[in-house]
Design a protein around this motif. Structure first.
Motif, mmCIF file in Angstrom:
data_model
loop_
_atom_site.group_PDB
_atom_site.id
_atom_site.type_symbol
_atom_site.label_atom_id
_atom_site.label_comp_id
_atom_site.label_asym_id
_atom_site.label_seq_id
_atom_site.Cartn_x
_atom_site.Cartn_y
_atom_site.Cartn_z
ATOM 1 N N GLU A 273 3.085 -40.950 -3.795
ATOM 2 C CA GLU A 273 2.413 -42.248 -4.006
ATOM 3 C C GLU A 273 2.025 -42.879 -2.687
ATOM 4 O O GLU A 273 0.946 -43.469 -2.555
ATOM 5 C CB GLU A 273 3.322 -43.188 -4.777
ATOM 6 C CG GLU A 273 3.594 -42.759 -6.199
ATOM 7 C CD GLU A 273 4.473 -43.744 -6.949
ATOM 8 O OE1 GLU A 273 4.837 -43.492 -8.068
ATOM 9 O OE2 GLU A 273 4.758 -44.801 -6.353
ATOM 10 N N GLN A 274 2.836 -42.712 -1.652
ATOM 11 C CA GLN A 274 2.520 -43.311 -0.350
ATOM 12 C C GLN A 274 1.296 -42.646 0.253
ATOM 13 O O GLN A 274 0.418 -43.306 0.811
ATOM 14 C CB GLN A 274 3.727 -43.180 0.578
ATOM 15 C CG GLN A 274 3.521 -43.868 1.937
ATOM 16 C CD GLN A 274 4.766 -43.812 2.791
ATOM 17 O OE1 GLN A 274 5.750 -43.181 2.372
ATOM 18 N NE2 GLN A 274 4.707 -44.445 3.951
ATOM 19 N N ALA A 275 1.182 -41.306 0.115
ATOM 20 C CA ALA A 275 0.018 -40.598 0.651
ATOM 21 C C ALA A 275 -1.240 -41.024 -0.069
ATOM 22 O O ALA A 275 -2.298 -41.210 0.531
ATOM 23 C CB ALA A 275 0.230 -39.074 0.546
ATOM 24 N N LEU A 276 -1.141 -41.129 -1.386
ATOM 25 C CA LEU A 276 -2.305 -41.586 -2.158
ATOM 26 C C LEU A 276 -2.727 -42.980 -1.731
ATOM 27 O O LEU A 276 -3.922 -43.285 -1.642
ATOM 28 C CB LEU A 276 -1.975 -41.552 -3.649
ATOM 29 C CG LEU A 276 -1.843 -40.164 -4.283
ATOM 30 C CD1 LEU A 276 -1.379 -40.302 -5.735
ATOM 31 C CD2 LEU A 276 -3.163 -39.417 -4.221
ATOM 32 N N LEU A 277 -1.784 -43.823 -1.467
ATOM 33 C CA LEU A 277 -2.111 -45.197 -1.048
ATOM 34 C C LEU A 277 -2.838 -45.204 0.278
ATOM 35 O O LEU A 277 -3.856 -45.879 0.464
ATOM 36 C CB LEU A 277 -0.839 -46.038 -0.966
ATOM 37 C CG LEU A 277 -1.018 -47.503 -0.584
ATOM 38 C CD1 LEU A 277 -1.900 -48.212 -1.607
ATOM 39 C CD2 LEU A 277 0.345 -48.200 -0.486
ATOM 40 N N HIS A 278 -2.360 -44.400 1.246
ATOM 41 C CA HIS A 278 -3.018 -44.321 2.561
ATOM 42 C C HIS A 278 -4.401 -43.752 2.422
ATOM 43 O O HIS A 278 -5.347 -44.205 3.088
ATOM 44 C CB HIS A 278 -2.192 -43.474 3.512
ATOM 45 C CG HIS A 278 -0.921 -44.153 3.931
ATOM 46 N ND1 HIS A 278 0.032 -43.527 4.720
ATOM 47 C CD2 HIS A 278 -0.426 -45.376 3.665
ATOM 48 C CE1 HIS A 278 1.043 -44.334 4.925
ATOM 49 N NE2 HIS A 278 0.786 -45.476 4.273
ATOM 50 N N CYS A 279 -4.554 -42.773 1.543
ATOM 51 C CA CYS A 279 -5.871 -42.151 1.337
ATOM 52 C C CYS A 279 -6.845 -43.144 0.754
ATOM 53 O O CYS A 279 -7.996 -43.226 1.159
ATOM 54 C CB CYS A 279 -5.727 -40.932 0.417
ATOM 55 S SG CYS A 279 -7.300 -40.065 0.126
ATOM 56 N N ASN B 109 7.507 -44.576 -13.820
ATOM 57 C CA ASN B 109 7.038 -43.496 -12.961
ATOM 58 C C ASN B 109 5.786 -42.858 -13.527
ATOM 59 O O ASN B 109 4.824 -42.582 -12.814
ATOM 60 C CB ASN B 109 8.135 -42.439 -12.802
ATOM 61 C CG ASN B 109 9.341 -43.009 -12.054
ATOM 62 O OD1 ASN B 109 9.183 -43.911 -11.248
ATOM 63 N ND2 ASN B 109 10.523 -42.459 -12.307
ATOM 64 N N GLU B 110 5.749 -42.608 -14.827
ATOM 65 C CA GLU B 110 4.581 -42.008 -15.451
ATOM 66 C C GLU B 110 3.377 -42.920 -15.349
ATOM 67 O O GLU B 110 2.250 -42.477 -15.104
ATOM 68 C CB GLU B 110 4.893 -41.690 -16.916
ATOM 69 C CG GLU B 110 5.935 -40.603 -17.072
ATOM 70 C CD GLU B 110 6.267 -40.364 -18.551
ATOM 71 O OE1 GLU B 110 5.746 -41.166 -19.378
ATOM 72 O OE2 GLU B 110 7.017 -39.441 -18.855
ATOM 73 N N GLY B 111 3.575 -44.193 -15.537
ATOM 74 C CA GLY B 111 2.429 -45.109 -15.476
ATOM 75 C C GLY B 111 1.828 -45.179 -14.099
ATOM 76 O O GLY B 111 0.613 -45.179 -13.924
ATOM 77 N N SER B 112 2.623 -45.166 -13.078
ATOM 78 C CA SER B 112 2.117 -45.243 -11.705
ATOM 79 C C SER B 112 1.353 -43.983 -11.340
ATOM 80 O O SER B 112 0.290 -44.041 -10.729
ATOM 81 C CB SER B 112 3.272 -45.473 -10.735
ATOM 82 O OG SER B 112 3.944 -46.659 -11.051
ATOM 83 N N LEU B 113 1.880 -42.803 -11.707
ATOM 84 C CA LEU B 113 1.219 -41.549 -11.378
ATOM 85 C C LEU B 113 -0.101 -41.417 -12.112
ATOM 86 O O LEU B 113 -1.112 -40.999 -11.540
ATOM 87 C CB LEU B 113 2.160 -40.379 -11.737
ATOM 88 C CG LEU B 113 1.639 -38.978 -11.397
ATOM 89 C CD1 LEU B 113 1.406 -38.857 -9.885
ATOM 90 C CD2 LEU B 113 2.641 -37.913 -11.860
ATOM 91 N N LYS C 256 -3.879 -40.812 -10.466
ATOM 92 C CA LYS C 256 -4.705 -39.656 -10.848
ATOM 93 C C LYS C 256 -6.058 -40.110 -11.373
ATOM 94 O O LYS C 256 -7.076 -39.475 -11.111
ATOM 95 C CB LYS C 256 -3.995 -38.826 -11.899
ATOM 96 C CG LYS C 256 -2.787 -38.063 -11.370
ATOM 97 C CD LYS C 256 -2.121 -37.269 -12.494
ATOM 98 C CE LYS C 256 -0.921 -36.465 -11.967
ATOM 99 N NZ LYS C 256 -0.262 -35.674 -13.043
ATOM 100 N N GLY C 257 -6.101 -41.197 -12.083
ATOM 101 C CA GLY C 257 -7.378 -41.650 -12.649
ATOM 102 C C GLY C 257 -8.368 -42.092 -11.601
ATOM 103 O O GLY C 257 -9.572 -42.102 -11.856
ATOM 104 N N GLY C 258 -7.912 -42.412 -10.415
ATOM 105 C CA GLY C 258 -8.843 -42.892 -9.373
ATOM 106 C C GLY C 258 -9.185 -41.857 -8.341
ATOM 107 O O GLY C 258 -9.917 -42.168 -7.389
ATOM 108 N N LEU C 259 -8.739 -40.599 -8.456
ATOM 109 C CA LEU C 259 -8.997 -39.590 -7.429
ATOM 110 C C LEU C 259 -10.465 -39.216 -7.367
ATOM 111 O O LEU C 259 -11.032 -39.017 -6.284
ATOM 112 C CB LEU C 259 -8.132 -38.353 -7.677
ATOM 113 C CG LEU C 259 -6.651 -38.493 -7.317
ATOM 114 C CD1 LEU C 259 -5.896 -37.207 -7.677
ATOM 115 C CD2 LEU C 259 -6.497 -38.781 -5.838
ATOM 116 N N SER C 260 -11.138 -39.110 -8.483
ATOM 117 C CA SER C 260 -12.557 -38.724 -8.479
ATOM 118 C C SER C 260 -13.392 -39.733 -7.731
ATOM 119 O O SER C 260 -14.325 -39.376 -7.002
ATOM 120 C CB SER C 260 -13.050 -38.572 -9.922
ATOM 121 O OG SER C 260 -12.898 -39.805 -10.614
ATOM 122 N N THR C 261 -13.070 -40.972 -7.908
ATOM 123 C CA THR C 261 -13.821 -42.009 -7.195
ATOM 124 C C THR C 261 -13.656 -41.885 -5.697
ATOM 125 O O THR C 261 -14.612 -42.008 -4.925
ATOM 126 C CB THR C 261 -13.358 -43.392 -7.646
ATOM 127 O OG1 THR C 261 -13.485 -43.500 -9.060
ATOM 128 C CG2 THR C 261 -14.186 -44.492 -6.988
#
Length: 939
Positions: free
Chosen positions: A6-12, A215-219, A223-228
């Motif tokens: 989650e931290q890596a995704l946030l930085h990205c 945990n499931e809700g955060s992940l 995932k839903g915003g990666l394409s953007t």
């Protein structure tokens, strides 16, 4: 990619967001398109927008620091998350770099909604607080809470353990599950003390489910915003590649340069085509703008004319409000037209300042108008200190009024209307404002209603003092109230609200306290000196008499007029005392009152002495049954009236002293009182010594004692003879000593006069001296004729003691002497029965002495002569036995001893028979010599 934390995704996501922002900005520059709204939207929806540019430096709600989640939306709105607050209700405190620390006047209340999912993305509660940074006031509160009310998901059973006991059991811990020092045991004891073990197992299962769901809700959200994020990265790469290729081309520069040239040529062509149209448009726009300016700012352009109209109507408040509005809008304008119009406004305002200042300094004027004009001038920011100018002008005007009052009386002119008119409306209004004064409660005036002839009957000095006091009472209270308003700042603020002008006024008043004190001293000193010049000129220096004196040819005042003046001055002093003027400023009036009271006492005593001297003219010589005339009563009434007239001057008011306790006044008053007594005694003496011709006596004053008309003077009310007047005055003297002086001493003590013992003693001594003198004079007039008639009567017909016949009775000369004594008895008894013993004793003493002398002068007696002499001496002695005194007894004894003794019994028997015959024949005449209790009849 799915394996990223989650931290890596946030930085990205942060990096992609920054790249998108850079690309958008670059494209905007290339296309010359204004894209700020898009940037604003992005910043609003991203949680890290422009945080470093915020102007707030601190935000606290209910004691919780909310600075990390605070978002500066506008100058009047801040959005933040409250988070786990320590208390359910508390204050909102915002700290800014420019405004400092500010606290909302409305408290924040934290609500706890039931059954809230902790980690559900759709159930995020945002607490919004609208906070106005300009007014530091809370505009509205919409409180929510992130904290669920029942995280275990089972029925809560509140325990009965007191909060203090829990704090002692778990020191430093908390039962709040969102707190860093959360204690599960504290929470369970407080909320689930009655829950069973099975229920607690269900609660543990609920907590596990909620954690998994979080945990499931955060992940899933990430995932839903990666394409953007990947699409944004591809776009940034393409843009970067295109910019690099354009930068390598050498023909006509870069794409941006070519675009700029095209746009410049298009702009030049457009200017050429539409130059004329644009010129007309500019002119129309200029005209339209001018009309808009005139319409928009018509308030300023119409203001000079409106100021003139409102000044003429007296609507100064409207003028001041318009001027303040214009000054705030155009006071610092740089527009030439506005500056020119505003200069006209300032010219008119300056004229208004001068007009208001003239009205302020006009006299006479009411306190209300003075305050109004001072406020107007203050609002108009007039130079100087208008309030002090008004105070100074009022001071000079009151002084001039007081001096004019004196000058008009001295010159004989009529006192003008206005403040100097006793019956005018100004006086009544002035006295009406002092209705709380004790002296004015008696009828709203310092004196009662007067007849129409008052001006002609009242001395000029009395009228002057009353008019002068009306000037002071009518003007000085307003003058003092104006100063008090100046001191407390109420001239500029009726509500007492502090302002710069109020503080300035108080500061100026503190600096001018000594100056105003000198003004009050000058006014009171002028009042006192004017009154002293009219009533007590000797108390003024010679140099001041030319200014305040000049009353020498006026009527001399009596004690009654001085009493009225004292009443007037006291009323003036009381009226000024109610204004709370310091006593030291009014002390000169107290000193004047003291001198007036002393002078009134002395004048009253002197005038009473003159009145007593004229009492002799009122003697009617009508004797009552006590043997006195009305003169002693009139004398007593005169002194009692004097004491009553001195009651008000001698009365001790607040702040005054007893004038009778002053040694000098005591001595002088005692001397004058003794002088009054002596004057009355001198009147009695003059009446006794007055010749009969001075009374126009019509009857013969040398009438014989045996004349039947001798008492007609008293009986018919005409003037009595001189001897009768002596008796009447003797009787009056006795009454004075026994009654009048004692009564007067009581009256003196009752009215507080000191030295009454000395006055009474001196008066008694003086009246006794007069009594003795008058008594001797009366005895001389009555005893000498009787004693002088004895020797001629004794030797009438050539009578010889050596050769005489046998005695046949008492000879006529002795009977005539007894008749004359009886006449004196009757005369004295007619006036006063009490005088009879005193007078007859002296008459008998004189007759006995003469008889003794005559008998001792006889060389020898025959037998019959000795018997005749013994018969006559015995008959005389027995007849007046009731009035014999030691001296007369001695005289009779010596006379009898000078006679030869009777040895034969026949001579003794004959003597006894002749004595009895004498007594029997003159029994009626001799009855008057017997003691009697019969009172004289009152006529």
């Amino acid at each position: 990619m799915t394996a990223l934390s989650e931290q890596a995704l946030l930085h990205c996501s942060i990096f992609v967001f920054l790249c998108v922002c850079v690309c958008v900005c670059v494209c905007a520059c290339i296309a010359n398109v204004y894209l700020f709204p898009l940037c604003v939207c992005v910043c609003i929806f991203h949680p890290f927008h422009l945080f470093l540019s915020l102007s707030i430096s601190g935000l606290s709600i209910c004691g919780h620091n909310c600075m990390l989640t605070a978002e500066w939306m506008s100058a009047s709105k801040i959005v933040c998350r409250v988070g786990p607050a320590k208390d359910d209700k508390g204050e909102i405190i915002v700290t800014t770099k420019s405004g400092g620390l500010g606290t909302s006047t409305v408290s924040f209340k934290l609500l706890r909604p039931e059954r809230i999912g902790i980690l559900e993305q759709s159930a995020v509660w945002v607490d919004e607080v609208n906070y106005d940074m300009r007014t530091n006031r809370n505009k509205g509160i919409s409180p929510f809470s992130l904290r669920p009310s029942n995280p275990l998901g089972i029925e809560m059973d509140k325990g009965k353990v007191p909060q203090k006991d829990l704090e002692q059991i778990f020191p430093g811990m908390s039962g709040d599950f969102t707190s860093e020092n959360f204690s599960a045991s504290w929470y369970l004891i407080e909320n689930h003390a009655g829950s069973g073990f099975e229920q607690l197992k269900i609660a543990a299962s609920n907590l596990k489910k909620q954690a998994t769901k979080k945990n499931e809700g955060s992940l899933a959200y990430v995932k839903g915003g990666l394409s953007t994020f990947f699409e944004a990265q591809d776009a940034l790469a393409a843009i970067h590649q295109r910019l690099e290729s354009d930068g390598t081309e050498k023909v006509e520069g870069s794409m941006t340069q070519r675009l700029e040239n095209i746009l410049n040529r298009a702009s030049d062509t457009a200017d050429t085509l539409f130059q004329e149209v644009l010129g007309r448009k500019d002119k129309a726009d200029s005209t339209r703008n001018a009309l808009n300016v005139l319409q928009r700012f018509k308030f300023l352009f119409n203001l000079p004319l409106n100021i003139e109209r409102n000044i003429q109507k007296g609507d100064y408040d409207v003028v001041i409000n318009d001027y303040e509005k214009a000054k705030s809008l155009f006071g610092n304008t740089e527009v030439a037209v506005f500056k020119k119009v505003y200069a006209e406004v300032e010219t008119r305002i300056e004229a208004l300042r001068n007009l208001l200042l003239e009205k302020l300094l006009e006299t006479p004027s009411t306190l209300h108008d003075q305050k109004r004009y001072i406020r107007y001038l203050s609002d108009l920011h007039a130079p100087g200190d208008p309030a002090w100018q008004c105070i100074y002008a009022q001071h000079k005007w009151i002084l001039q009024l007081m001096q004019n009052c004196r000058d008009e009386f001295i010159s004989g002119g009529r006192v003008g209307a206005g403040a100097l008119d006793l019956e005018g409306d100004t006086r009544l209004a002035a006295l009406g404002r002092l209705g709380h004064s004790a002296s004015l409660k008696r009828g709203g005036s310092l004196r009662s209603a007067r007849p129409s002839t008052w001006r002609f009957e009242t001395p000029q000095q009395v009228q002057f003092v009353e008019k002068l006091s009306d000037v002071v009472i009518g003007q000085l209270p307003n003058f003092w109230k104006l100063w008090i308003s100046y001191v407390n700042g109420s001239l500029f603020s009726e509500t007492g609200e502090k302002s710069g002008q109020v503080e300035k006024s108080k500061k100026n008043a503190r600096q001018r306290q000594n100056d105003f004190k000198k003004m009050i001293e000058e006014l009171t000193n002028r009042l006192v000196k004017l009154i002293r010049g009219a009533l007590l000129p000797t108390t003024l220096p010679q140099g001041e008499l030319r200014v305040y004196g000049g009353w020498e040819d006026k009527t001399e005042l009596t004690g009654a007029w001085f009493t009225q003046i004292i009443h007037t001055v006291r009323g003036c002093h009381e009226a000024l005392s109610t204004l709370e003027i310091p006593n030291d400023l009014l002390q000169v009036i107290q000193d004047l009152l003291l001198d007036l009271r002393v002078h009134c006492l002395m004048v009253t005593l002197l005038h009473t002495s003159e009145d007593v001297k004229r009492l002799a003219e009122k003697e009617d010589w009508v004797v009552d049954n006590e043997g006195i005339t009305s003169l002693p009563s009139k004398f007593e009434q005169c002194l009692v009236h004097m004491l009553q007239s001195l009651k008000e001057p001698l009365e001790i008011k607040a702040g005054e002293i007893n004038v009778l306790q002053l040694d000098q006044v005591q001595d002088k008053a005692a001397q004058l009182s003794v002088s009054i007594m002596k004057v009355f005694i001198n009147c009695l003496e003059q009446l006794s010594m007055k010749a009969d011709e001075d009374f126009n006596v019509s009857h013969n004053v040398s009438v014989d004692l045996s004349s039947p008309d001798r008492f007609s003077g008293i009986q018919d009310g005409s003037i009595p003879t001189s001897e009768q007047r002596l008796l009447i005055i003797l009787s009056n003297c006795q009454y004075l000593e026994r009654h009048t002086f004692l009564n007067l001493a009581n009256h003196f003590e009752k009215h507080g006069l000191t030295g009454t013992e000395k006055i009474n003693r001196v008066s008694v001594d003086a009246v006794r001296e007069l009594d003795g003198k008058l008594f001797e004079a009366y005895i001389e007039r009555r005893a000498d004729p009787i004693a002088g008639s004895l020797e001629p009567g004794m030797y009438a017909g050539y009578f010889d003691w050596r050769d005489c016949q046998t005695p046949a009775g008492v000879r006529n000369y002795l009977k005539e002497a007894l008749v004359n004594i009886i006449a004196v008895h009757a005369e004295v008894f007619t006036v006063s029965k009490d005088l009879v013993p005193r007078v007859l004793s002296r008459i008998v003493e004189s007759v006995a002495d003469e008889m003794c002398r005559l008998m001792q002068c006889v060389s020898s007696f025959s037998k019959n002569g000795a018997l005749q002499a013994r018969l006559e001496l015995s008959a005389l002695r027995d007849a007046v036995a009731a009035y014999l005194n030691p001296d007369s007894n001695t005289s009779f004894k010596q006379a009898l001893d000078s006679l030869p003794q009777l040895h034969s019994g026949a001579d003794k028997k004959l003597l006894e028979e002749l004595l009895n015959k004498f007594k029997s024949s003159m029994q009626l005449q001799l009855t008057c010599f017997q003691p009697s209790n019969i009172q004289p009849i009152k006529r």
